[in-house]
Design a protein around this motif. Structure first.
Motif, PDB file in Angstrom:
ATOM      1  N   UNK A 130       0.858  -1.186   0.000  1.00  0.00           N
ATOM      2  CA  UNK A 130       0.000   0.000   0.000  1.00  0.00           C
ATOM      3  C   UNK A 130       0.891   1.233   0.000  1.00  0.00           C
ATOM      4  N   UNK A 131       0.365   2.321  -0.578  1.00  0.00           N
ATOM      5  CA  UNK A 131       1.169   3.533  -0.639  1.00  0.00           C
ATOM      6  C   UNK A 131       0.334   4.782  -0.376  1.00  0.00           C
ATOM      7  N   UNK A 132       1.019   5.839   0.043  1.00  0.00           N
ATOM      8  CA  UNK A 132       0.445   7.157   0.230  1.00  0.00           C
ATOM      9  C   UNK A 132       1.407   8.164  -0.374  1.00  0.00           C
ATOM     10  N   UNK A 133       0.904   8.995  -1.287  1.00  0.00           N
ATOM     11  CA  UNK A 133       1.718  10.036  -1.909  1.00  0.00           C
ATOM     12  C   UNK A 133       1.149  11.415  -1.597  1.00  0.00           C
ATOM     13  N   UNK A 134       2.040  12.376  -1.433  1.00  0.00           N
ATOM     14  CA  UNK A 134       1.666  13.788  -1.390  1.00  0.00           C
ATOM     15  C   UNK A 134       2.227  14.420  -2.658  1.00  0.00           C
ATOM     16  N   UNK A 135       1.346  15.030  -3.463  1.00  0.00           N
ATOM     17  CA  UNK A 135       1.738  15.526  -4.784  1.00  0.00           C
ATOM     18  C   UNK A 135       1.485  17.025  -4.914  1.00  0.00           C
ATOM     19  N   UNK A 136       2.369  17.682  -5.654  1.00  0.00           N
ATOM     20  CA  UNK A 136       2.137  19.057  -6.104  1.00  0.00           C
ATOM     21  C   UNK A 136       2.267  19.084  -7.616  1.00  0.00           C
ATOM     22  N   UNK A 137       1.252  19.617  -8.294  1.00  0.00           N
ATOM     23  CA  UNK A 137       1.223  19.637  -9.758  1.00  0.00           C
ATOM     24  C   UNK A 137       0.945  21.047 -10.262  1.00  0.00           C
ATOM     25  N   UNK A 138       1.697  21.464 -11.290  1.00  0.00           N
ATOM     26  CA  UNK A 138       1.478  22.785 -11.878  1.00  0.00           C
ATOM     27  C   UNK A 138       1.618  22.723 -13.393  1.00  0.00           C
ATOM     28  N   UNK A 139       0.618  23.246 -14.082  1.00  0.00           N
ATOM     29  CA  UNK A 139       0.684  23.318 -15.538  1.00  0.00           C
ATOM     30  C   UNK A 139       1.760  24.304 -15.987  1.00  0.00           C
ATOM     31  N   UNK A 140       2.481  23.930 -17.030  1.00  0.00           N
ATOM     32  CA  UNK A 140       3.508  24.804 -17.595  1.00  0.00           C
ATOM     33  C   UNK A 140       2.998  25.552 -18.823  1.00  0.00           C
ATOM     34  N   UNK A 141       1.876  25.108 -19.367  1.00  0.00           N
ATOM     35  CA  UNK A 141       1.264  25.754 -20.527  1.00  0.00           C
ATOM     36  C   UNK A 141      -0.213  26.010 -20.223  1.00  0.00           C
ATOM     37  N   UNK A 142      -0.844  26.880 -21.014  1.00  0.00           N
ATOM     38  CA  UNK A 142      -2.191  27.336 -20.712  1.00  0.00           C
ATOM     39  C   UNK A 142      -3.258  26.291 -21.042  1.00  0.00           C
ATOM     40  N   UNK A 143      -4.367  26.364 -20.288  1.00  0.00           N
ATOM     41  CA  UNK A 143      -5.535  25.531 -20.576  1.00  0.00           C
ATOM     42  C   UNK A 143      -6.321  26.049 -21.778  1.00  0.00           C
ATOM     43  N   UNK A 144      -6.080  27.319 -22.153  1.00  0.00           N
ATOM     44  CA  UNK A 144      -6.832  27.965 -23.219  1.00  0.00           C
ATOM     45  C   UNK A 144      -5.993  28.105 -24.484  1.00  0.00           C
ATOM     46  N   UNK A 145      -6.670  28.301 -25.593  1.00  0.00           N
ATOM     47  CA  UNK A 145      -5.976  28.561 -26.850  1.00  0.00           C
ATOM     48  C   UNK A 145      -5.333  29.939 -26.826  1.00  0.00           C
ATOM     49  N   UNK A 146      -4.418  30.176 -27.758  1.00  0.00           N
ATOM     50  CA  UNK A 146      -3.599  31.396 -27.752  1.00  0.00           C
ATOM     51  C   UNK A 146      -4.409  32.672 -27.933  1.00  0.00           C
ATOM     52  N   UNK A 147      -5.620  32.572 -28.506  1.00  0.00           N
ATOM     53  CA  UNK A 147      -6.440  33.761 -28.742  1.00  0.00           C
ATOM     54  C   UNK A 147      -7.352  34.095 -27.567  1.00  0.00           C
ATOM     55  N   UNK A 148      -7.326  33.285 -26.496  1.00  0.00           N
ATOM     56  CA  UNK A 148      -8.149  33.560 -25.325  1.00  0.00           C
ATOM     57  C   UNK A 148      -7.625  34.793 -24.591  1.00  0.00           C
ATOM     58  N   UNK A 149      -8.498  35.572 -23.959  1.00  0.00           N
ATOM     59  CA  UNK A 149      -8.038  36.755 -23.225  1.00  0.00           C
ATOM     60  C   UNK A 149      -7.094  36.456 -22.065  1.00  0.00           C
ATOM     61  N   UNK A 150      -7.078  35.188 -21.589  1.00  0.00           N
ATOM     62  CA  UNK A 150      -6.303  34.857 -20.398  1.00  0.00           C
ATOM     63  C   UNK A 150      -5.357  33.683 -20.631  1.00  0.00           C
ATOM     64  N   UNK A 151      -4.301  33.669 -19.835  1.00  0.00           N
ATOM     65  CA  UNK A 151      -3.418  32.518 -19.726  1.00  0.00           C
ATOM     66  C   UNK A 151      -3.754  31.813 -18.418  1.00  0.00           C
ATOM     67  N   UNK A 152      -4.214  30.578 -18.511  1.00  0.00           N
ATOM     68  CA  UNK A 152      -4.699  29.820 -17.360  1.00  0.00           C
ATOM     69  C   UNK A 152      -3.832  28.592 -17.166  1.00  0.00           C
TER      70      UNK A 152
END
Length: 204
Positions: A167-189
């Protein structure tokens, strides 16, 4: 090589980094979105680990996970709330430093997750001055970035219950390096998450 297959699920707090598009032609101010808050997100994992030597271990697999944010505006006689969720399927690739003490293992790993966005979903509710409630549901992939990459760090604890089963237990931290939206979206998410994962391992 000591190879284990694992199956697990986890939950954590997810949020985002949100900035106006760096291209001024598309950029817009954050407005009310600056007041968004974190929401709970789930993840489900299937993969394997293989010992490379006494102190190193590699990991690969498939992960299905969510991240998102929520918003809650309350006035004296009106309100507006919404909950946004981004669903992804990814392929985590990690390298771990490990240390074994009899049946117990502690590991510290880092890697990347190439990931494909499956769907964006938002549930919203508006209550007007007449106390009339309006609910809306949006499900779409339009305007969303179909592919992204995240960085991930993991602190892991594993216990061998039997020779092959653990059995295992992990503590994770995750961060996107690129945006969830396309380049023409008003925001970088860029989504973020911190949480825990538990599961079982099977030696092969």
């Amino acid at each position: 090589f000591n190879t284990k297959v694992f199956l697990g699920a986890g939950v954590g707090s997810t949020f985002r980094s949100l900035k106006p598009n760096s291209n001024e032609l598309f950029a817009d101010s954050l407005g009310a979105r600056a007041n968004e808050t974190a929401r709970t997100g789930w993840n489900f994992n299937l993969g394997f680990t293989t010992d490379l030597n006494k102190y190193l271990m590699m990991e690969g697999g498939v992960s299905y996970f969510f991240n998102g944010e929520k918003y809650n505006f309350q006035d004296t006689d009106t309100s507006h709330t919404y909950d946004s969720k981004y669903s992804w399927i990814g392929v985590p690739l990690k390298l771990h430093f490990k240390y074994d003490i009899k049946k117990f293992r502690i590991s510290l790993g880092a890697g990347v997750i190439p990931q494909m966005q499956l769907k964006f979903r938002q549930e919203s509710t508006t209550v007007d001055r007449l106390n009339m409630s309006t609910e809306n549901s949006l499900k779409t992939t339009h305007g969303m970035n179909s592919f992204s990459i995240s960085a991930i760090g993991t602190l892991g604890f594993h216990y061998n219950i039997t020779k092959r089963f653990g059995a295992y237990l992990n503590v994770d931290y995750r961060r996107q390096l690129t945006s969830s939206y396309q380049k023409t979206n008003p925001y970088n998410h860029q989504g973020t998450a911190i949480g825990g994962t538990i599961g079982f391992t099977f030696g092969i």
